[in-house]
Design an enzyme around this catalytic site. Structure first.
Site, mmCIF file in Angstrom:
data_model
loop_
_atom_site.group_PDB
_atom_site.id
_atom_site.type_symbol
_atom_site.label_atom_id
_atom_site.label_comp_id
_atom_site.label_asym_id
_atom_site.label_seq_id
_atom_site.Cartn_x
_atom_site.Cartn_y
_atom_site.Cartn_z
ATOM 1 N N ARG A 108 -3.544 -4.915 8.578
ATOM 2 C CA ARG A 108 -2.366 -4.503 7.803
ATOM 3 C C ARG A 108 -1.148 -4.372 8.735
ATOM 4 O O ARG A 108 -1.238 -4.661 9.937
ATOM 5 C CB ARG A 108 -2.662 -3.189 7.078
ATOM 6 C CG ARG A 108 -2.854 -2.014 8.003
ATOM 7 C CD ARG A 108 -3.259 -0.756 7.232
ATOM 8 N NE ARG A 108 -3.435 0.375 8.116
ATOM 9 C CZ ARG A 108 -4.332 1.341 7.911
ATOM 10 N NH1 ARG A 108 -5.154 1.279 6.887
ATOM 11 N NH2 ARG A 108 -4.406 2.353 8.758
ATOM 12 N N ASP A 109 -0.067 -3.888 8.191
ATOM 13 C CA ASP A 109 1.157 -3.776 8.996
ATOM 14 C C ASP A 109 1.088 -2.527 9.876
ATOM 15 O O ASP A 109 1.900 -1.625 9.747
ATOM 16 C CB ASP A 109 2.392 -3.754 8.080
ATOM 17 C CG ASP A 109 2.277 -2.686 6.995
ATOM 18 O OD1 ASP A 109 1.208 -2.047 6.892
ATOM 19 O OD2 ASP A 109 3.257 -2.485 6.252
ATOM 20 N N GLU A 110 0.089 -2.502 10.732
ATOM 21 C CA GLU A 110 -0.090 -1.364 11.616
ATOM 22 C C GLU A 110 -0.562 -1.873 12.990
ATOM 23 O O GLU A 110 0.215 -2.061 13.887
ATOM 24 C CB GLU A 110 -1.090 -0.363 11.017
ATOM 25 C CG GLU A 110 -1.127 0.947 11.798
ATOM 26 C CD GLU A 110 -1.538 2.136 10.954
ATOM 27 O OE1 GLU A 110 -1.698 1.991 9.740
ATOM 28 O OE2 GLU A 110 -1.702 3.231 11.534
ATOM 29 N N ASP B 39 -6.109 0.474 16.018
ATOM 30 C CA ASP B 39 -6.883 1.112 14.948
ATOM 31 C C ASP B 39 -7.439 0.074 14.001
ATOM 32 O O ASP B 39 -8.560 0.184 13.531
ATOM 33 C CB ASP B 39 -6.014 2.129 14.193
ATOM 34 C CG ASP B 39 -4.819 1.498 13.492
ATOM 35 O OD1 ASP B 39 -4.273 0.506 14.006
ATOM 36 O OD2 ASP B 39 -4.431 1.999 12.428
ATOM 37 N N GLU C 147 -12.536 2.050 7.668
ATOM 38 C CA GLU C 147 -11.706 3.225 7.961
ATOM 39 C C GLU C 147 -12.138 4.434 7.126
ATOM 40 O O GLU C 147 -12.107 5.566 7.589
ATOM 41 C CB GLU C 147 -10.240 2.885 7.624
ATOM 42 C CG GLU C 147 -9.264 4.008 7.861
ATOM 43 C CD GLU C 147 -7.819 3.571 7.630
ATOM 44 O OE1 GLU C 147 -7.609 2.581 6.901
ATOM 45 O OE2 GLU C 147 -6.911 4.197 8.187
HETATM 46 C C1 RAM Z 1 -3.865 5.913 10.420
HETATM 47 C C2 RAM Z 1 -5.068 5.239 10.964
HETATM 48 C C3 RAM Z 1 -5.376 5.585 12.384
HETATM 49 C C4 RAM Z 1 -5.269 7.054 12.620
HETATM 50 C C5 RAM Z 1 -3.950 7.578 12.165
HETATM 51 C C6 RAM Z 1 -3.814 9.065 12.300
HETATM 52 O O1 RAM Z 1 -2.729 5.219 10.708
HETATM 53 O O2 RAM Z 1 -6.167 5.626 10.170
HETATM 54 O O3 RAM Z 1 -6.657 5.142 12.655
HETATM 55 O O4 RAM Z 1 -5.478 7.358 13.957
HETATM 56 O O5 RAM Z 1 -3.734 7.259 10.828
#
Ligand code: RAM
Length: 908
Positions: free
Chosen positions: A493-495, A489, A765
């Site tokens: 960040r920490d994702e 995505d 985003e």
């Molecule tokens: C967040 C991000 C990601 C999305 C989810 C549901 O972590 O925006 O892109 O798919 O939410």
């Protein structure tokens, strides 16, 4: 009379000569041979690999009428009948994409050379193509002679632990014919032989659902070996042991790094030898003290192990390794696209911020790291920090990185100048901040190293509007930044997780910009591997959220992405392979919906991040989740029915069609009024219902009207992740290009161009990630490099430029060239490198005159749809004119391969 004869003669000459020059008799060539979408792949484990090639010819209407493939163990054996492993014989077929190898089952490590020739539609044979090859990897777990090894008695307690350095030496005494390394690890590895890095891949072994599938890589090291050799491998935490996700962020897959290495040397005398990781290897820690994807790398040069990858190194302080029992039966050969350092950028500006921070602007929100030449003193610690944006005062802004430290730290061993770049981390950034420097490096000393899965670029879209061109640039950079072995995505960040919803909405756009066939083939294997027994597809793949999943529009990636790959590349195997997972997901939805076929009550993300306001009378465009869930249940079921029919399961197709009919009826009873109004009166609800074809014919006009009125009322989009990708396509489909272009051209929030006015170089985003006054959206979720909204790209290519795939003739075997001028654009040119070759669609309007040029690759057909045209007024060849069809204001011309141009006065 004599004169007449000679005139006739010269006419005949002119005829044959021009026939030649138009290429009617010209020889077609065969090129661009790929096996499983790769050129000369090494170490694959597909037992019946698919072979594709392209016909190259400038002539018009070139088709393939037959092909012959021959396969042998060496290039020189290809032409020797008795030595061939397989010869397809002359196969009367126009198939040149994904032809299945039909020879004997391959053996481990066996190499296959292959070449192909074709016959064109005049029955003329091409020359044999140049030979290419594929080579098998290790097919049986028992052929892993090596042992998993690890550092013994690991004394590690912290979150980010030091990297581990493994080494061994060996000698060879005979002449080497060929040598291959097969290697993988728990954690990331970087491999060296005799002081040199092996290969140019990064972040190996890649990211898969490690506990079910672990990739190994194969390298040809024939030319790297000497009599005396040293092998060195450094392991870092990576996705395996580092921080990833937030459930058990650290060490999701395990807390022990480990290495599995084997080298097979074939000697010219026919003998061979294996060099393998075993208890005799040595291990040490070294300069990489910490390496973490989110947090960055700490490198202490005082701990460098000078010469550790070369022979003759003294292993002072090195320890013996421990052999451990880790599985080998889940090892797989990679099918995806290796991550590489693909581009380099230089800073465009040096900034001292109001706070006095030393900052460099790379000019582009990029993913990777910087290579920096810097001066320091022994023991001095310097830090590199990374940010996507500056705040409204112009200071370095990192709040949106959440918990990710994104910091590279370097400690000098001695006084002087060095060059540093990290190994096992990456950052998503446009700005670099330097901390702790005595001497400030110049811009020249800094290089942005841009890394991504090295997909071949396949698409270009350019027009006369620079803002839209910047949007296209941002979409492509969003893809580069987020296609890092898995589709993530966001990269900063920490994702950085493989969110399925984002991936599915963007998949068609992705397939215009880059060749994503192999990339998605690999990722879909992880989707299937991580699917739960009850059919739930996790939200993120690889799943690092303990199986959380089953959300509408997200989990449907299981069907939608294979379907995209099928359409773009004529790939039925991805449908076959994923069919069990797809039907399991439909089964889950069916069960959740129950007897009334309405999927209600479950937790979903819905139309994620849709337009919201703080106005008391209009809180925002909220689309009911039950409506979305039932609509997606319907849509995925219709895809499943189509897929079943394509892969030869007519009974299943019937079953899923019946299910779809039931869902449709239930949907219309529950969510649609008799006047075609949806219970959620939002743009997203209408575009979903219209695009998925869930409304009865009689209500389409009403629903279309509601949609148009809503867009007219707001004069902007109100859609989130699920509605946005299909908003413009649906407005176009209901004949409201005027509204679709109005949305495209809008520059205020919310719109695609608003971020462009704010200097964005990637897709954001949130529609208002940074507001006009410079303030930011919520720090909890505000990525500036998030490709989902870039899904508008599909409409730019397919509708505005007009290069449109036809699902009934997948792979662009037969496609539409249907440009749609609008929104004040006067010139649009798009190109797309299909499996058959380059497609070009180039239109320009000047002084009321439309000029349209196209290129249709050999062995394909296009239906050209000229807008606002009258047959009589179009300049084109007579034979095309006589076959042209007028339908309303459109003229359709069917063509075979070649280059064509059309000109006509275009009505307003
Ligand atoms: C967040 C991000 C990601 C999305 C989810 C549901 O972590 O925006 O892109 O798919 O939410």
């Amino acid at each position: 009379m004599k004169q007449l004869v000679s005139l006739l003669h010269s006419l005949i000459f002119v005829f044959t000569f021009s026939a030649f020059s138009f290429g009617v008799l010209a020889q077609t060539e065969v090129s661009k041979l790929v096996c499983e979408y790769h050129t000369n792949p090494l170490g694959i484990d597909v037992l019946k690999p698919r072979l594709s090639w392209q016909l190259v010819s400038d002539a018009q209407n070139v088709k393939q009428s037959a092909y012959e493939i021959r396969v042998a163990e060496s290039a020189s054996d290809l032409s020797k009948k008795g030595e061939q492993i397989w010869n397809s014989g002359k196969v009367e077929s126009d198939q040149s994409v994904n032809v299945i190898y039909g020879g004997p089952a391959p053996e481990s490590m066996q190499r296959f050379y292959w070449q192909v020739r074709i016959w064109d539609n005049n029955g003329k044979a091409s020359k044999w193509s140049n030979p290419t090859y594929w080579e098998m990897g290790i097919l049986e777990p028992e052929q892993w002679n090596a042992s998993w090894i690890t550092l013994s008695n690991e004394p590690e307690t912290e979150d980010s632990k030091p990297a581990q350095y493994y080494r061994s030496e060996f000698s060879t005494s005979k002449n080497i014919k060929s040598a291959r390394v097969y290697v993988t690890s728990h954690g990331l590895y970087e491999l060296f032989l005799n002081g040199e890095k092996v290969g140019d891949q990064l972040f190996t072994p890649g990211w898969t659902s490690y506990n079910k599938r672990l990739q190994y890589q194969t390298y040809d090291v024939t030319n790297m070996l000497q009599n005396e050799n040293a092998v060195g491998v450094v392991l870092g935490d990576g996705w395996y042991r580092g921080n990833i996700g937030w459930v058990s962020a650290n060490g999701y897959y395990g807390d022990t790094l480990a290495l599995l290495f084997q080298l097979k040397i074939d000697y010219t005398d026919g003998s061979n030898e294996w060099i393998v990781s075993d208890k005799n290897w040595k291990v040490s820690n070294g300069p990489i003290r910490k390496s973490d994807i989110y947090n960055g790398e700490t490198y202490d040069a005082r701990l460098e192990l000078d010469g550790w990858t070369e022979t003759g190194y003294t292993e002072t302080g090195w320890k013996s390794v421990k052999e451990i029992d880790e599985p080998k039966d889940l090892l797989v050969a990679p099918q995806g696209v290796p991550v590489k350092a693909v581009e380099e950028l230089k800073p465009i500006a040096f900034i001292t911020t109001p706070k006095g921070e030393i900052v460099y602007d790379m000019g582009q929100n990029m993913v990777g790291w910087v290579r920096i030449k810097m001066k320091g003193k022994a023991g001095q610690k310097v830090q590199l920090k990374f940010a996507e944006v500056l705040d409204k005062e112009g200071n370095f802004y990192t709040a949106n990185l959440r918990g990710a430290e994104c910091t590279d730290t370097y400690i000098f061993a001695e006084d002087g100048e060095i060059t540093y770049e990290p190994t096992f981390t990456f950052h998503g950034f446009r700005y670099l901040q330097l901390i702790g420097f005595d001497e400030i490096p110049s811009k020249e000393d800094i290089t942005g190293v841009v890394i991504y899965s090295d997909m071949e670029p396949t698409g270009t879209f350019a027009c006369n509007d620079e803002m839209i061109n910047q949007l296209q640039h941002n979409i492509q950079w969003g893809q580069k930044g987020n296609f890092l072995d898995v589709p993530t995505d966001c990269p900063q960040r920490d994702e950085r997780l493989g969110w399925t919803g984002d991936a599915q909405v963007f998949s068609m756009t992705a397939g215009y910009n880059f060749d994503v066939a192999a990339f998605y083939t690999k990722w879909m294997k992880d989707v299937a591997a991580d699917q739960l027994d009850n059919g739930v597809v996790p939200h993120v793949i690889p799943d690092v959220l303990n199986g959380q999943g089953g959300a509408t529009g997200w989990a449907d990636a299981v069907a939608i992405i294979p379907w995209s790959v099928y359409k773009i590349y004529d790939d039925t195997r991805i449908l076959e392979e994923n069919y069990p997972a797809i039907t399991k997901w439909v089964g889950y939805m069916n069960e959740r919906a129950g007897d009334d076929f309405l999927w209600t009550g479950d937790t979903h993300f819905g139309d994620w991040l849709a337009y919201a306001t703080t106005q008391s009378d209009y809180p925002g465009a909220t689309t009911e989740k039950d409506l979305l869930a039932t609509a997606y249940f319907y849509y995925t079921t219709t895809l499943t029915a189509k897929i079943a029919a394509i892969i030869g399961k007519p009974q299943d197709a019937k079953k899923y069609n019946q299910l779809a009919t039931n869902i449709k009826e239930a949907f219309n009873n529950e969510f649609v009024t008799p006047n075609g109004r949806l219970v959620s009166h939002t743009q997203t609800a209408y575009v979903i219902a219209l695009a998925f074809g869930i409304l009865p014919e009689s209500m389409v006009d009403e629903a279309a009207d509601y949609l148009a009125k809503d867009v007219e009322k707001f004069k902007h989009l109100t859609t989130g992740f699920l509605g946005t990708p299909i908003l413009c396509p649906t407005l176009s489909a209901i004949g409201r290009d005027d509204l679709a272009f109005m949305l495209l051209n809008r520059t205020e929030y919310p719109s695609w161009l608003y971020p462009v006015t704010q200097g964005a170089t990637t897709i954001w985003e949130r529609w208002d990630g940074q507001k006009p006054d410079g303030s930011f959206q919520d720090v909890g979720m505000n990525s500036f490099n998030h490709y989902a909204y870039g899904a508008i790209g599909e409409w730019l290519y397919s509708h505005v430029a007009g290069i449109q795939v036809d699902e009934n003739n997948p792979g662009y075997k037969k496609f539409l060239l249907a440009p749609n001028p609008g929104g004040g654009l006067s010139h649009v040119k798009a190109t797309f490198d299909s499996m058959y070759g380059k497609i070009v669609s180039d239109w320009e309007i000047s002084n009321g005159e439309m000029n349209y040029s196209v290129v249709v690759p050999a062995n394909t057909f296009a239906e050209i749809v000229l807008p606002k045209a009258k047959v009589a007024e179009i300049t084109m060849t007579d034979d095309l004119k006589s076959a042209a069809k007028q339908t309303g204001t459109k003229v359709t011309v069917s063509v075979g391969s070649g280059t064509y141009s059309f000109g006509y006065p275009i009505a307003d």
